[in-house]
Motif scaffolding. Structure first.
Motif, short mmCIF file in Angstrom:
data_model
loop_
_atom_site.label_atom_id
_atom_site.label_comp_id
_atom_site.label_asym_id
_atom_site.label_seq_id
_atom_site.Cartn_x
_atom_site.Cartn_y
_atom_site.Cartn_z
N ILE A 16 -3.60 7.66 -4.56
CA ILE A 16 -3.72 6.61 -5.69
C ILE A 16 -2.96 6.88 -6.58
O ILE A 16 -2.28 6.09 -7.38
CB ILE A 16 -5.34 6.82 -6.09
CG1 ILE A 16 -6.26 6.49 -4.90
CG2 ILE A 16 -5.63 6.03 -7.25
CD1 ILE A 16 -7.70 6.92 -5.46
N GLU A 26 0.86 -1.31 0.05
CA GLU A 26 -0.05 -0.09 -0.10
C GLU A 26 0.84 1.33 0.10
O GLU A 26 1.95 1.14 0.53
CB GLU A 26 -1.06 0.10 1.32
CG GLU A 26 -1.74 -1.20 1.27
CD GLU A 26 -2.20 -1.47 2.83
OE1 GLU A 26 -1.82 -0.58 3.69
OE2 GLU A 26 -2.76 -2.10 2.97
N VAL A 37 -7.64 -1.01 -10.61
CA VAL A 37 -8.00 0.01 -9.37
C VAL A 37 -9.22 0.55 -9.61
O VAL A 37 -9.87 0.87 -8.85
CB VAL A 37 -6.63 1.09 -9.51
CG1 VAL A 37 -7.08 2.40 -8.85
CG2 VAL A 37 -5.45 0.38 -8.75
N ILE A 88 -6.73 -1.93 -2.59
CA ILE A 88 -7.41 -1.38 -3.77
C ILE A 88 -7.35 -2.24 -5.08
O ILE A 88 -8.15 -2.04 -6.03
CB ILE A 88 -6.72 -0.07 -4.09
CG1 ILE A 88 -7.71 0.91 -4.85
CG2 ILE A 88 -5.27 -0.40 -4.69
CD1 ILE A 88 -7.05 2.10 -4.86
N TYR A 123 -11.31 -3.90 -0.32
CA TYR A 123 -10.92 -2.52 -0.40
C TYR A 123 -11.42 -2.05 1.31
O TYR A 123 -12.55 -2.39 1.85
CB TYR A 123 -11.57 -1.75 -1.52
CG TYR A 123 -11.39 -0.37 -1.49
CD1 TYR A 123 -9.70 0.03 -1.41
CD2 TYR A 123 -12.13 0.69 -1.71
CE1 TYR A 123 -9.27 1.10 -1.72
CE2 TYR A 123 -11.73 2.05 -1.93
CZ TYR A 123 -10.35 2.33 -1.62
OH TYR A 123 -9.80 3.64 -1.97
N TYR A 124 -10.73 -1.03 1.59
CA TYR A 124 -10.81 -0.28 2.93
C TYR A 124 -12.24 0.10 2.95
O TYR A 124 -12.74 -0.15 4.26
CB TYR A 124 -9.66 0.72 3.09
CG TYR A 124 -9.94 1.56 4.35
CD1 TYR A 124 -9.62 1.10 5.65
CD2 TYR A 124 -10.43 3.04 4.36
CE1 TYR A 124 -9.87 1.77 6.88
CE2 TYR A 124 -10.51 3.45 5.41
CZ TYR A 124 -10.19 3.39 6.68
OH TYR A 124 -10.57 3.79 7.57
N MET A 134 -6.11 5.02 1.11
CA MET A 134 -6.77 5.09 0.04
C MET A 134 -6.44 3.81 -0.87
O MET A 134 -7.15 3.45 -1.72
CB MET A 134 -6.30 6.24 -0.84
CG MET A 134 -7.07 7.41 -0.31
SD MET A 134 -8.79 7.56 -0.18
CE MET A 134 -9.03 7.50 -1.96
N THR A 135 -5.39 3.30 -0.82
CA THR A 135 -4.90 2.01 -1.53
C THR A 135 -5.00 0.85 -0.73
O THR A 135 -4.60 -0.18 -1.07
CB THR A 135 -3.56 2.25 -2.02
OG1 THR A 135 -2.74 2.38 -0.96
CG2 THR A 135 -3.52 3.72 -2.95
N ARG A 136 -5.32 0.60 0.44
CA ARG A 136 -5.51 -0.49 1.32
C ARG A 136 -6.46 -1.44 0.57
O ARG A 136 -7.67 -1.28 0.68
CB ARG A 136 -5.82 0.02 2.61
CG ARG A 136 -6.15 -1.30 3.65
CD ARG A 136 -6.01 -1.00 5.38
NE ARG A 136 -5.07 -0.37 5.78
CZ ARG A 136 -4.99 0.05 6.76
NH1 ARG A 136 -5.91 0.06 7.87
NH2 ARG A 136 -3.79 0.57 7.28
N THR A 170 -12.35 -1.56 -9.10
CA THR A 170 -12.50 -1.59 -7.32
C THR A 170 -13.18 -0.29 -7.02
O THR A 170 -14.14 -0.37 -6.22
CB THR A 170 -10.93 -1.83 -6.69
OG1 THR A 170 -10.61 -3.04 -6.81
CG2 THR A 170 -11.34 -1.72 -5.35
N LEU A 171 -12.73 0.93 -7.43
CA LEU A 171 -13.11 2.27 -7.09
C LEU A 171 -14.52 2.37 -7.39
O LEU A 171 -15.17 2.98 -6.86
CB LEU A 171 -12.15 3.23 -7.38
CG LEU A 171 -10.89 3.09 -6.67
CD1 LEU A 171 -10.11 4.24 -7.40
CD2 LEU A 171 -10.95 3.50 -5.35
#
Length: 316
Positions: A223, A131, A237, A140, A146-147, A136-138, A240-241
């Motif tokens: 990110i 990470e 990425v 991701i 994803y967090y 933000m990238t945990r 996921t987002l």
């Protein structure tokens, strides 16, 4: 920007993903507990609250009511900004002063770097991939890990925790927050239609693709740093987002919403806020602060919210 309504990056299984996520959370009793917190504040009663969030993990919150409240009260469930925690009870006296209860919810894993707003909730479900610093990238590379899957689920469960208290009127629960807290409130109101209203200030986590392309500020910059090191991961990425993009939650929001936006904001660019606002499907208003940065309306917006809720509750 008032007409800016970009296409939403919505995955086909968005609703199934969140239905399954929240169903998994329901396997754990919310187990809301409220322990009296002794403070020499004569106008309020303060309780140190805990409840079971994602995975049954304990989440901490402050629950504060007007002293000696004898009837069921409206309750504001308040979510915190990035890298902060629930802080101290004396930070959260506005809503009790207005006659409301307030539940101030920790963001798991945050608040360890804020001397004035500490948090105390761990994140046992963190991902295993490398990470960039920050949250933000945990996890991701996979929406399952994803967090913010855990954070948003905690936030949905917080409404159940508030409703479990005998001092709260479950039909008058409002979700609220600024920046990260605004994004969380927006997500909760999109995921469950039984809250009375949403107060969404300068929301983060909306229109990810545009945000990371036009701002050089953190937290979105986390990110960018990740992608600069993990070349070739862009498609994974942003897939996921897409499960966590505020545009998709806003499109499902049916309750009254009061937004705010600051036109000088370089943390949450105003076009990303308007993108979410313009997709909000329910009754809505937005307050524009043309000369403010990410602080938005600050106290002026709180006054606007107080008037907004008084009128909303008076209307029934």
């Amino acid at each position: 920007m008032r007409d800016y309504r970009p296409e939403r990056p919505e995955p086909e299984d968005f609703d199934d993903f969140w239905s399954r996520t929240l169903d998994e959370a329901k396997a754990f009793d919310v187990a809301a507990g409220f322990r009296r917190h002794d403070l020499p504040l004569t106008g309020v009663d303060v309780h140190d609250a805990t409840f079971a969030g994602w995975g049954g993990h304990p989440v901490n919150a402050w629950f504060i009511t007007p002293a000696g409240a004898g009837e069921r009260l409206p309750c504001v469930v308040e979510y915190v900004g990035y890298n902060t925690g629930r802080g101290f009870p004396h930070h959260h006296l506005v809503w009790p002063a207005a006659g409301y209860a307030v539940l101030v919810v920790d963001a798991r894993g945050q608040g360890g770097r804020s001397f004035d707003s500490p948090g105390g909730t761990a994140d046992p479900g963190g991902g295993t991939f490398a990470e960039a610093p920050g949250m933000m990238t945990r996890g991701i590379l996979d929406p399952e890990h994803y967090y913010y899957r855990r954070v948003f689920t905690d936030a949905v469960r917080a409404v159940d925790a508030a409703a479990a208290h005998p001092a709260v009127d479950p039909e008058r629960i409002v979700v609220s927050g600024g920046s990260q807290g605004g994004a969380i409130a927006q997500a909760v109101a999109g995921l469950r239609g039984d809250v009375r209203a949403a107060l969404i200030d300068v929301p983060f986590l909306s229109h990810f693709r545009r945000a990371v392309e036009i701002t050089g500020a953190d937290p979105y910059r986390e990110i960018v740093r990740f992608l600069s090191a993990q070349r070739g991961m862009e498609e994974r990425v942003f897939r996921t987002l897409s499960y966590f993009d505020g545009l998709n939650f806003a499109a499902r929001g049916r309750v009254p919403a009061l937004y705010s936006v600051a036109l000088m904001d370089d943390v949450c660019p105003p076009s990303t806020v308007f993108a979410a606002y313009n997709h909000w499907a329910g009754p809505k208003e937005i307050v524009v602060y043309p000369w403010n940065n990410h602080e938005g309306g600050s106290g002026a917006q709180v006054e606007r919210q107080l008037h907004y809720l008084r009128e909303l509750f008076a209307a029934g």
